[in-house]
Design a protein around this motif. Structure first.
Motif, mmCIF file in Angstrom:
data_model
loop_
_atom_site.group_PDB
_atom_site.id
_atom_site.type_symbol
_atom_site.label_atom_id
_atom_site.label_comp_id
_atom_site.label_asym_id
_atom_site.label_seq_id
_atom_site.Cartn_x
_atom_site.Cartn_y
_atom_site.Cartn_z
ATOM 1 N N LEU A 1 0.954 -0.997 -0.146
ATOM 2 C CA LEU A 1 -0.047 0.158 -0.024
ATOM 3 C C LEU A 1 1.084 1.318 -0.025
ATOM 4 O O LEU A 1 0.248 2.272 0.023
ATOM 5 C CB LEU A 1 -0.901 0.069 1.322
ATOM 6 N N PHE A 2 2.060 1.268 0.086
ATOM 7 C CA PHE A 2 2.949 2.435 0.249
ATOM 8 C C PHE A 2 2.822 3.194 -1.172
ATOM 9 O O PHE A 2 2.756 4.499 -0.970
ATOM 10 C CB PHE A 2 4.517 2.057 0.249
ATOM 11 N N GLY A 3 2.716 2.713 -2.370
ATOM 12 C CA GLY A 3 2.539 3.653 -3.649
ATOM 13 C C GLY A 3 1.248 4.169 -3.501
ATOM 14 O O GLY A 3 1.451 5.331 -3.723
ATOM 15 N N PRO A 4 0.239 3.486 -3.426
ATOM 16 C CA PRO A 4 -1.054 4.045 -3.303
ATOM 17 C C PRO A 4 -1.177 5.194 -2.061
ATOM 18 O O PRO A 4 -1.727 6.296 -2.433
ATOM 19 C CB PRO A 4 -2.010 2.918 -3.064
ATOM 20 N N TYR A 5 -0.506 4.888 -1.133
ATOM 21 C CA TYR A 5 -0.573 5.770 -0.002
ATOM 22 C C TYR A 5 0.161 7.214 -0.640
ATOM 23 O O TYR A 5 -0.204 8.450 -0.226
ATOM 24 C CB TYR A 5 -0.005 5.355 1.179
ATOM 25 N N TRP A 6 1.228 7.085 -1.125
ATOM 26 C CA TRP A 6 1.789 8.100 -1.840
ATOM 27 C C TRP A 6 1.210 8.896 -2.751
ATOM 28 O O TRP A 6 1.307 10.159 -2.702
ATOM 29 C CB TRP A 6 3.456 7.643 -2.112
ATOM 30 N N ASP A 7 0.521 8.144 -3.374
ATOM 31 C CA ASP A 7 -0.295 8.622 -4.281
ATOM 32 C C ASP A 7 -1.584 9.186 -4.055
ATOM 33 O O ASP A 7 -2.324 9.964 -4.824
ATOM 34 C CB ASP A 7 -0.316 7.727 -5.643
ATOM 35 N N ASP A 8 -1.920 9.005 -2.606
ATOM 36 C CA ASP A 8 -3.404 9.389 -2.285
ATOM 37 C C ASP A 8 -4.297 8.927 -2.729
ATOM 38 O O ASP A 8 -5.360 9.289 -3.291
ATOM 39 C CB ASP A 8 -3.208 10.976 -2.101
ATOM 40 N N GLU A 9 -4.208 7.462 -3.079
ATOM 41 C CA GLU A 9 -5.187 6.646 -3.961
ATOM 42 C C GLU A 9 -5.859 5.519 -2.857
ATOM 43 O O GLU A 9 -6.679 4.873 -3.500
ATOM 44 C CB GLU A 9 -4.685 6.348 -4.885
#
Lengths: 196, 210
Positions: free
Chosen positions: A9-17
């Motif tokens: 989930l790191f990526g989507p968290y960074w992308d605010d998704e």
């Protein structure tokens, strides 16, 4: 959820998704997992460093150099503004109309124009009445063949003119159409004759 | 009797206020002023993309120039209605990709091992941040290290990474540019981010990020 799922989930968290539920779960996980928290901080710092890199700038005159190079790589005919010039179809249509107009004028007078000349002296064209058509096949072609040796070899002697009968055409939406007329009409109304 | 007056504004729209797509419509008709405006708008972003993907600032301008020349040469291939920047960066990404492969073929490029070695060296030689001296040099070294770390990401992940995290394109646009599905774009970017982080981990730990 475990740390592996958290890292996914790191990526989507960074992308605010992330959904609200995912976000809350991940933040709760950060609170209890120092390893994941550190990994995420390192990821975000890496991405920040990357985005903070100075942007490359072009040297002065870049656009001019590009344009010069583009001109060199483009065929001269392709550089003319409006590579599909509108004057071509317009001019073609005008020329066709002029030809048609001429044909109609000749047809309207009901005469054929024959250059009556002899030798090298050019006379004015003389209007003559056309010979009536009797519905039977005329034999200009056979006459020509039979009297081939009698045809004078002169540019100006048109005693045995050959007639080319053209179907009249009209312009409709920019395209040429052959005019179809009823069988009751006389040939003169449906044909233009050019004699030369 | 009523008179109908049609008002007409004879003042043409200044070229700088035209949209990219309208400009390209004019470029397609051979208007060079419109093309120059397109170059002016995008020269920085295209050069930056190429520079980051190749990690070669000197070569980036030449390649960026080639990108714009191709825009002009193939201007009639641009479909009106589609987003111009997507089309432009598709060309840029393809040329950058080709350049990377050309360099690899000619073995005129850093190998991954060499990059790792260089990255290791750069982290070793970074000044101690607590000293507070030569900060500009330190920042420059950091930037070089980050640039090399980006260059160490495999090409197929790197382009997506730069398009997303430096140029800020949406996943869907990147998918169009690279001709890959949206899911593949996301997975490539996640992979690239992970690789980048691993490359920079020694530096991050030295910097005391964690």
């Amino acid at each position: 959820m475990n740390c592996r799922q958290a890292r996914a989930l790191f990526g989507p968290y960074w992308d605010d998704e992330l959904t609200q539920a995912e976000r809350e779960w991940l933040e709760a996980h950060f609170g209890s997992c120092a390893g994941c928290r550190r990994d995420y901080e390192e990821l975000t710092r890496s991405l920040e460093w990357m985005s903070e890199l100075p942007r490359a700038e072009v040297t002065p005159g870049f656009a001019d150099r590009v344009l010069a190079q583009a001109r060199r790589r483009t065929p001269a005919t392709d550089r003319v503004p409006g590579a599909s010039p509108r004057w071509i179809p317009v001019t073609a249509a005008a020329a066709l109309l002029a030809v048609l107009g001429g044909m109609v004028l000749q047809w309207g007078t009901g005469v054929q124009l024959v250059h009556h000349s002899a030798g090298t002296t050019l006379d004015q064209p003389v209007a003559i009445q056309p010979e009536p058509v009797h519905g039977t096949k005329q034999a200009p072609v056979s006459g020509l063949v039979a009297g081939a040796t009698e045809i004078p070899d002169s540019l100006f002697d048109h005693a045995d003119d050959v007639e080319f009968i053209l179907d009249p055409v009209t312009l409709r939406k920019g395209r040429a159409h052959t005019v179809v007329r009823g069988p009751t009409e006389t040939p003169r109304t449906e044909q233009a004759v050019i004699t030369f | 009797m009523q008179t109908l007056v049609l008002e007409h504004d004879p003042t043409p729209v200044p070229i700088v206020r035209l949209s990219d797509e309208d400009l390209m419509g004019r470029v397609a008709e051979g208007e060079e002023r419109a093309f120059t405006e397109i170059v002016r708008r995008y020269q920085g972003r295209v050069t930056n993309l190429v520079s980051r993907v190749l990690n070669d600032r000197e070569a980036s301008e030449d390649l960026a120039q080639e990108v714009f020349v191709r825009v002009f040469v193939h201007r009639r291939n641009y479909r009106r209605g589609s987003k111009f920047s997507t089309w432009l960066f598709t060309i840029a990404a393809n040329l950058a990709k080709n350049e990377i492969r050309r360099r690899v073929r000619r073995k005129n490029w850093f190998s991954l091992d060499a990059l790792q070695e260089m990255l290791g060296d750069s982290t070793i030689h970074l000044a101690d941040p607590t000293e507070g001296k030569e900060q500009s040099l330190q920042r420059e070294q950091l930037q070089q290290a980050v640039g090399r770390a980006i260059a160490a990401v495999p090409e197929k992940y790197r382009l997506a990474l730069v398009l997303r995290d430096i140029e800020g394109f949406a996943y869907e646009e990147i998918g169009v540019m690279l001709s890959i599905p949206g899911g593949t774009v996301r997975s490539r970017i996640n992979r690239a981010r992970g690789i980048l982080k691993r490359k920079l981990t020694p530096l991050l730990r030295r910097e005391g990020v964690s």
